[in-house]
Design a protein around this motif. Structure first.
Motif, PDB file in Angstrom:
ATOM      1  N   LEU A   1       8.858  29.119  -1.931  1.00  0.00           N
ATOM      2  CA  LEU A   1       9.568  29.933  -0.603  1.00  0.00           C
ATOM      3  C   LEU A   1       8.955  31.355  -0.597  1.00  0.00           C
ATOM      4  CD1 LEU A   1      13.221  28.406  -0.693  1.00  0.00           C
ATOM      5  CD2 LEU A   1      11.282  27.609   0.349  1.00  0.00           C
ATOM      6  N   SER A   2       8.800  31.940  -1.803  1.00  0.00           N
ATOM      7  CA  SER A   2       8.461  33.144  -1.798  1.00  0.00           C
ATOM      8  C   SER A   2       6.778  33.132  -1.508  1.00  0.00           C
ATOM      9  CB  SER A   2       8.622  33.685  -3.315  1.00  0.00           C
ATOM     10  OG  SER A   2       9.809  33.937  -3.863  1.00  0.00           O
ATOM     11  N   LEU A   3       6.113  32.231  -1.642  1.00  0.00           N
ATOM     12  CA  LEU A   3       4.641  32.274  -1.612  1.00  0.00           C
ATOM     13  C   LEU A   3       4.572  32.374  -0.186  1.00  0.00           C
ATOM     14  CD1 LEU A   3       2.153  32.051  -3.460  1.00  0.00           C
ATOM     15  CD2 LEU A   3       2.398  29.598  -3.025  1.00  0.00           C
ATOM     16  N   PHE A   4       5.146  31.559   0.827  1.00  0.00           N
ATOM     17  CA  PHE A   4       5.061  31.700   2.045  1.00  0.00           C
ATOM     18  C   PHE A   4       6.188  32.264   2.858  1.00  0.00           C
ATOM     19  CE2 PHE A   4       2.824  27.851   0.294  1.00  0.00           C
ATOM     20  CZ  PHE A   4       1.979  27.938   0.988  1.00  0.00           C
ATOM     21  N   GLY A   5       6.820  33.065   2.247  1.00  0.00           N
ATOM     22  CA  GLY A   5       7.640  34.077   2.855  1.00  0.00           C
ATOM     23  C   GLY A   5       8.757  33.568   3.634  1.00  0.00           C
ATOM     24  N   VAL A   6       9.440  32.303   3.005  1.00  0.00           N
ATOM     25  CA  VAL A   6      10.600  31.803   3.713  1.00  0.00           C
ATOM     26  C   VAL A   6      11.832  31.947   2.821  1.00  0.00           C
ATOM     27  CG1 VAL A   6      11.329  29.482   4.292  1.00  0.00           C
ATOM     28  CG2 VAL A   6       8.973  29.759   4.491  1.00  0.00           C
ATOM     29  N   ALA A   7      11.810  32.855   1.617  1.00  0.00           N
ATOM     30  CA  ALA A   7      12.876  33.040   0.944  1.00  0.00           C
ATOM     31  C   ALA A   7      13.790  34.356   1.689  1.00  0.00           C
ATOM     32  CB  ALA A   7      12.496  33.591  -0.366  1.00  0.00           C
ATOM     33  N   ARG A   8      14.979  33.991   1.402  1.00  0.00           N
ATOM     34  CA  ARG A   8      16.050  35.086   1.881  1.00  0.00           C
ATOM     35  C   ARG A   8      16.284  36.082   0.914  1.00  0.00           C
ATOM     36  NH1 ARG A   8      22.045  33.876   4.185  1.00  0.00           N
ATOM     37  NH2 ARG A   8      22.445  36.239   4.825  1.00  0.00           N
ATOM     38  N   GLU A   9      16.148  37.366   0.925  1.00  0.00           N
ATOM     39  CA  GLU A   9      16.169  38.353   0.071  1.00  0.00           C
ATOM     40  C   GLU A   9      15.477  37.974  -1.275  1.00  0.00           C
ATOM     41  OE1 GLU A   9      20.507  40.071   1.686  1.00  0.00           O
ATOM     42  OE2 GLU A   9      20.555  38.432   0.063  1.00  0.00           O
ATOM     43  N   ASP A  10      14.377  37.849  -1.012  1.00  0.00           N
ATOM     44  CA  ASP A  10      13.419  37.267  -2.123  1.00  0.00           C
ATOM     45  C   ASP A  10      13.579  38.031  -3.376  1.00  0.00           C
ATOM     46  OD1 ASP A  10      11.201  36.138  -3.324  1.00  0.00           O
ATOM     47  OD2 ASP A  10       9.764  36.633  -2.233  1.00  0.00           O
ATOM     48  N   ALA A  11      13.967  36.786  -4.411  1.00  0.00           N
ATOM     49  CA  ALA A  11      14.144  37.562  -5.902  1.00  0.00           C
ATOM     50  C   ALA A  11      12.670  37.317  -6.624  1.00  0.00           C
ATOM     51  CB  ALA A  11      15.110  36.518  -6.565  1.00  0.00           C
ATOM     52  N   ILE A  12      11.844  36.719  -6.210  1.00  0.00           N
ATOM     53  CA  ILE A  12      10.364  36.673  -6.953  1.00  0.00           C
ATOM     54  C   ILE A  12       9.418  37.648  -6.431  1.00  0.00           C
ATOM     55  CG2 ILE A  12       8.608  35.062  -7.531  1.00  0.00           C
ATOM     56  CD1 ILE A  12      10.556  33.031  -7.600  1.00  0.00           C
ATOM     57  N   GLY A  13       9.018  37.417  -4.915  1.00  0.00           N
ATOM     58  CA  GLY A  13       8.003  38.344  -4.347  1.00  0.00           C
ATOM     59  C   GLY A  13       6.597  37.656  -4.270  1.00  0.00           C
ATOM     60  N   ARG A  14       6.183  37.992  -3.045  1.00  0.00           N
ATOM     61  CA  ARG A  14       4.823  37.018  -2.774  1.00  0.00           C
ATOM     62  C   ARG A  14       3.746  37.235  -4.034  1.00  0.00           C
ATOM     63  NH1 ARG A  14       2.873  36.770   3.024  1.00  0.00           N
ATOM     64  NH2 ARG A  14       4.668  35.323   3.214  1.00  0.00           N
ATOM     65  N   GLY A  15       3.655  38.515  -4.157  1.00  0.00           N
ATOM     66  CA  GLY A  15       2.584  38.698  -5.219  1.00  0.00           C
ATOM     67  C   GLY A  15       2.869  37.970  -6.780  1.00  0.00           C
ATOM     68  N   ARG A  16       4.093  37.893  -7.129  1.00  0.00           N
ATOM     69  CA  ARG A  16       4.301  37.500  -8.434  1.00  0.00           C
ATOM     70  C   ARG A  16       4.369  36.013  -8.199  1.00  0.00           C
ATOM     71  NH1 ARG A  16       7.582  41.873  -8.181  1.00  0.00           N
ATOM     72  NH2 ARG A  16       7.298  43.305 -10.029  1.00  0.00           N
ATOM     73  N   ALA A  17       4.690  35.382  -6.995  1.00  0.00           N
ATOM     74  CA  ALA A  17       4.488  33.987  -6.720  1.00  0.00           C
ATOM     75  C   ALA A  17       3.203  33.439  -6.693  1.00  0.00           C
ATOM     76  CB  ALA A  17       5.270  33.585  -5.328  1.00  0.00           C
ATOM     77  N   TRP A  18       2.364  34.161  -6.322  1.00  0.00           N
ATOM     78  CA  TRP A  18       0.681  33.712  -6.640  1.00  0.00           C
ATOM     79  C   TRP A  18       0.440  33.690  -8.003  1.00  0.00           C
ATOM     80  CZ3 TRP A  18      -2.145  31.109  -3.198  1.00  0.00           C
ATOM     81  CH2 TRP A  18      -1.708  31.336  -2.002  1.00  0.00           C
ATOM     82  N   LEU A  19       0.852  34.818  -8.710  1.00  0.00           N
ATOM     83  CA  LEU A  19       0.638  34.812 -10.197  1.00  0.00           C
ATOM     84  C   LEU A  19       1.128  33.826 -10.859  1.00  0.00           C
ATOM     85  CD1 LEU A  19      -0.332  36.342 -12.499  1.00  0.00           C
ATOM     86  CD2 LEU A  19       1.696  37.728 -12.709  1.00  0.00           C
ATOM     87  N   LEU A  20       2.589  33.305 -10.472  1.00  0.00           N
ATOM     88  CA  LEU A  20       3.190  32.204 -11.122  1.00  0.00           C
ATOM     89  C   LEU A  20       2.682  30.872 -10.767  1.00  0.00           C
ATOM     90  CD1 LEU A  20       6.706  33.350 -10.846  1.00  0.00           C
ATOM     91  CD2 LEU A  20       5.214  33.069 -13.096  1.00  0.00           C
ATOM     92  N   LEU A  21       1.803  30.558  -9.648  1.00  0.00           N
ATOM     93  CA  LEU A  21       1.432  29.360  -9.167  1.00  0.00           C
ATOM     94  C   LEU A  21       0.639  28.533 -10.084  1.00  0.00           C
ATOM     95  CD1 LEU A  21       1.340  27.352  -6.798  1.00  0.00           C
ATOM     96  CD2 LEU A  21      -0.731  28.417  -5.908  1.00  0.00           C
ATOM     97  N   PRO A  22      -0.400  29.094 -10.832  1.00  0.00           N
ATOM     98  CA  PRO A  22      -1.177  28.270 -11.721  1.00  0.00           C
ATOM     99  C   PRO A  22      -0.575  28.042 -12.972  1.00  0.00           C
ATOM    100  CG  PRO A  22      -2.010  30.651 -11.727  1.00  0.00           C
ATOM    101  CD  PRO A  22      -1.112  30.382 -10.448  1.00  0.00           C
ATOM    102  N   VAL A  23       0.657  28.955 -13.370  1.00  0.00           N
ATOM    103  CA  VAL A  23       1.449  28.627 -14.374  1.00  0.00           C
ATOM    104  C   VAL A  23       2.390  27.417 -14.112  1.00  0.00           C
ATOM    105  CG1 VAL A  23       3.350  29.541 -16.095  1.00  0.00           C
ATOM    106  CG2 VAL A  23       1.723  31.000 -15.004  1.00  0.00           C
ATOM    107  N   ILE A  24       2.761  27.333 -12.890  1.00  0.00           N
ATOM    108  CA  ILE A  24       3.765  26.200 -12.165  1.00  0.00           C
ATOM    109  C   ILE A  24       3.062  25.028 -12.439  1.00  0.00           C
ATOM    110  CG2 ILE A  24       5.055  25.344 -10.348  1.00  0.00           C
ATOM    111  CD1 ILE A  24       5.681  28.150  -9.770  1.00  0.00           C
ATOM    112  N   LEU A  25       1.594  25.104 -11.931  1.00  0.00           N
ATOM    113  CA  LEU A  25       0.913  23.731 -12.081  1.00  0.00           C
ATOM    114  C   LEU A  25       0.623  23.102 -13.181  1.00  0.00           C
ATOM    115  CD1 LEU A  25      -1.858  24.908  -9.184  1.00  0.00           C
ATOM    116  CD2 LEU A  25       0.087  23.208  -8.828  1.00  0.00           C
ATOM    117  N   VAL A  26       0.217  24.139 -14.212  1.00  0.00           N
ATOM    118  CA  VAL A  26       0.000  23.801 -15.486  1.00  0.00           C
ATOM    119  C   VAL A  26       1.403  23.123 -16.307  1.00  0.00           C
ATOM    120  CG1 VAL A  26      -0.302  24.333 -18.100  1.00  0.00           C
ATOM    121  CG2 VAL A  26      -1.612  25.212 -16.120  1.00  0.00           C
TER     122      VAL A  26
END
Length: 642
Positions: A262-287
């Motif tokens: 939701l952060s990655l694609f700007g759908v979160a409400r009052e985002d608690a993660i942020g798009r930049g951190r979401a991109w950083l976390l994406l490979p971590v999530i995949l692993v």
């Protein structure tokens, strides 16, 4: 061991799951619920990845090695965050009242869940009397014996002569760390880790998803934790069926992973993660999901279609031609990915796993509507709230994607439970065509839909009582929900869990062993020299001597691939005195003992009859009776000079 005495084991489980991840999430700027809910994802990624690296490098798996690896990652991440502190600021902490509301729900969920788990499992040392449980227990034993926790080799359980095989090892890595911490045996560590994943990680993960959907709503977070443990399909279903502990771990990370999407694609409400951190976390999530359990990757990817579609439609509304091009590109990527998954040989075994339909499509649809999937007790109050949530979310533009996710999960379950034939494998094959795994997807969206319904009720109450505080109203509604559902269906959850723990232990044919056999196994561990390998029909419960008492067995799983040597002993061991080849193989493999019992797990299965050479030798030469308790016997193989 009593459940009270097992509390330190539970705390060690919590520490292993959260602390390594927190050493990363806080330095990168996450705060509050986001930091704590993302921490298990980071922990799983670090520990399971290090296990693979250590296996390749010949580094023995140990607490010290893992601590050093986690510390190294934390130092690198922390150093990078310090250097970039002016450019990348930490997220603004949520108000304290929001955190306290979330904590309140977590505590209530943990207490109710702990009651159900303790009564359903029976005692901390209880064994899950299930087919898959044998592999998972002995996989931990294999890690402890070999010092190799790599997912690239775990599938063969270290059996000599069997090629290394991939199996997602994050679950077994974490359980082995609890055992290596010196606080528990394999069964106790397994049970407490399962309880921690279901009653701490899953509610935390649901909290982050709720935080991303509903924003800084204390009312939403006050009820999310409690609601999260109410559904039978997950976490209770995967705590019992199979038993699918790796899938349990992976699915507990799914809501938080979806929150990052939701952060990655700007759908979160009052985002608690942020798009930049979401991109950083994406490979971590995949692993983390790949090494936790790969089918959870497909679950998150499938549910992500709807928030991504929401973002694309919003962009198309603002810039029609560019938006339409983006939608066309996204559809092309989706279809290409689907085509690859439906045709790649890498997923062929999983994709074509045969499961016959267990019910009719109409009945399966009814199970979804009553939240009885897969075949559990209907949850009428929660089901009504889910339906109210569906209607409410269709009215609220930012939440409509939840309805799409719920419909998709429901449809996949109906297909797997009510149809399931080769033509449908292209849709359900990524979950082994297994209705239990697909049913476990449903609560990912059903939990926030229920929360949305409760928020609607809160709003209606506050229209009548405008001075009533939002959190207070939500808490009262939550208390009413607990009252009318008997503690959110605690009895039903106990029944689900007991089906493969306490109840199964008393059902011949559905148990690996009973209390008498387990007492016999506990006694003979002192009569078996350390390192001596024990032969026995794996379907009679002796297969768990390795996991329970650190005595390796000839065949460590029920249907794992075997070598010609293992097959020969399985057919001819009782002929040791007359067959020189038996002793040649037995000495090479280190087999010195034979265990026999009269109990067979699934006695009607033809697999149980594939071990005629491991039957009771009786008075045949070459064997000495060491111990016996009725039909349970331990023999020493004397024909081979060991």
């Amino acid at each position: 061991m009593s459940w009270f005495a097992s509390i330190p084991v539970g705390l060690v489980c919590v520490a292993w799951l959260l602390v390594p991840g927190l050493l990363v999430t806080y330095p990168i700027g996450l705060r509050g619920i986001a930091a704590w809910a993302v921490a298990p994802i980071v922990t799983v990624a670090i520990t399971a990845s290090f296990a693979v690296v250590a296996g390749k490098a010949g580094i023995s798996w140990s607490v010290g090695a893992v601590v050093m690896a986690c510390a190294a990652v934390a130092i690198v991440i922390g150093g990078g965050a310090f250097l970039l502190r002016r450019r990348v600021r930490a997220r603004e902490p949520d108000p304290r009242r929001l955190t306290l509301a979330a904590l309140l729900g977590l505590v209530v969920a943990a207490i109710l869940g702990a009651i159900a788990f303790a009564r359903g499992a029976g005692e901390p040392e209880s064994i899950s009397q299930t087919f898959d449980g044998v592999f998972h227990y002995n996989a931990v034993a294999s890690i402890l014996d070999s010092g190799n926790a790599s997912s690239l080799t775990l599938g063969s359980l270290g059996s000599p002569g069997i090629p290394p095989a991939f199996y997602p090892g994050a679950w077994h890595d974490l359980v082995s760390l609890v055992v290596l911490s010196g606080v528990a045996s394999v069964p106790v560590a397994t049970n407490l880790m399962a309880a921690t994943v279901a009653l701490v990680l899953w509610p935390l993960s649901c909290l982050l998803l709720a935080r991303q959907i509903f924003g800084r709503s204390p009312a939403a977070l006050a009820v999310t934790g409690v609601v999260s443990i109410g559904f039978g399909a997950y976490p209770w279903g995967l705590l019992s069926f199979g038993v699918l502990w790796p899938n349990l771990l992976g699915m507990s990370l799914a809501p938080a992973s979806l929150g990052a999407v939701l952060s990655l694609f700007g759908v979160a409400r009052e985002d608690a993660i942020g798009r930049g951190r979401a991109w950083l976390l994406l490979p971590v999530i995949l692993v983390a999901l790949a090494l936790g359990h790969p089918n959870v990757l497909f679950s998150v990817a499938a549910l992500s279609i709807f928030p991504v579609g929401t973002m694309l439609l919003r962009r198309a509304w603002r810039r029609p031609w560019r938006g339409l091009a983006e939608i066309a590109g996204a559809v092309a990527v989706l279809l290409l990915g689907w085509w690859w998954a439906a045709t790649t040989p890498a997923l062929a075994t999983v994709r074509t796993m045969p499961w016959p339909p267990v019910t009719t499509p109409g009945h399966a649809a009814g199970e979804v509507l009553s939240n009885a999937a897969p075949g559990y007790d209907p949850l009428w109050v929660l089901s009504a709230l889910v339906l109210v949530g569906v209607v409410y979310c269709l009215w609220r533009s930012g939440w409509r994607w939840l309805v799409g996710g719920q419909v998709l999960s429901a449809a996949l379950y109906v297909v797997s439970a009510g149809v399931n034939k080769p033509s449908t494998y292209k849709f359900t094959g990524y979950w082994y065509n297994d209705s239990h795994r697909l049913a476990a997807m449903i609560p990912i969206t059903a939990v926030p839909l229920t929360v949305a319904a409760l928020l609607l009720l809160v709003a209606l109450v506050r229209r009548v009582l405008p001075r009533a505080q939002e959190v207070l109203v939500a808490s009262i509604l939550g208390a009413i929900l607990l009252a009318v559902t008997g503690g959110l269906y605690v009895r039903s959850h106990i029944s689900i869990l007991a089906g493969h723990y306490t109840k199964a232990a008393g059902e011949p044919g559905n148990r690996l062993f009973d209390a008498r056999e387990r007492a016999f196994f506990a006694r003979i561990q002192h009569e078996l020299p350390a390192g001596a390998k024990v032969a026995g029909n794996p379907w009679n419960g002796s297969v768990l001597l390795w996991a329970l008492y650190d005595r390796p067995v000839l065949i460590p799983n029920l249907v794992i691939a075997t070598t010609p040597d293992q097959d020969y002993l399985s057919a001819h061991l009782i002929d040791a005195a007359a067959d020189p080849r038996v002793c040649e193989i037995a000495n090479r493999l280190g087999v010195g003992y034979l265990v026999v019992t009269d109990n067979l797990f699934w006695p009607g299965s033809p697999e149980t009859a594939k071990y005629p050479g491991l039957a009771d030798p009786g008075n045949r030469p070459g064997f000495r009776l060491v111990d016996a308790d009725g039909p349970d016997k331990l023999y020493q193989l004397t024909a081979c000079g060991r």
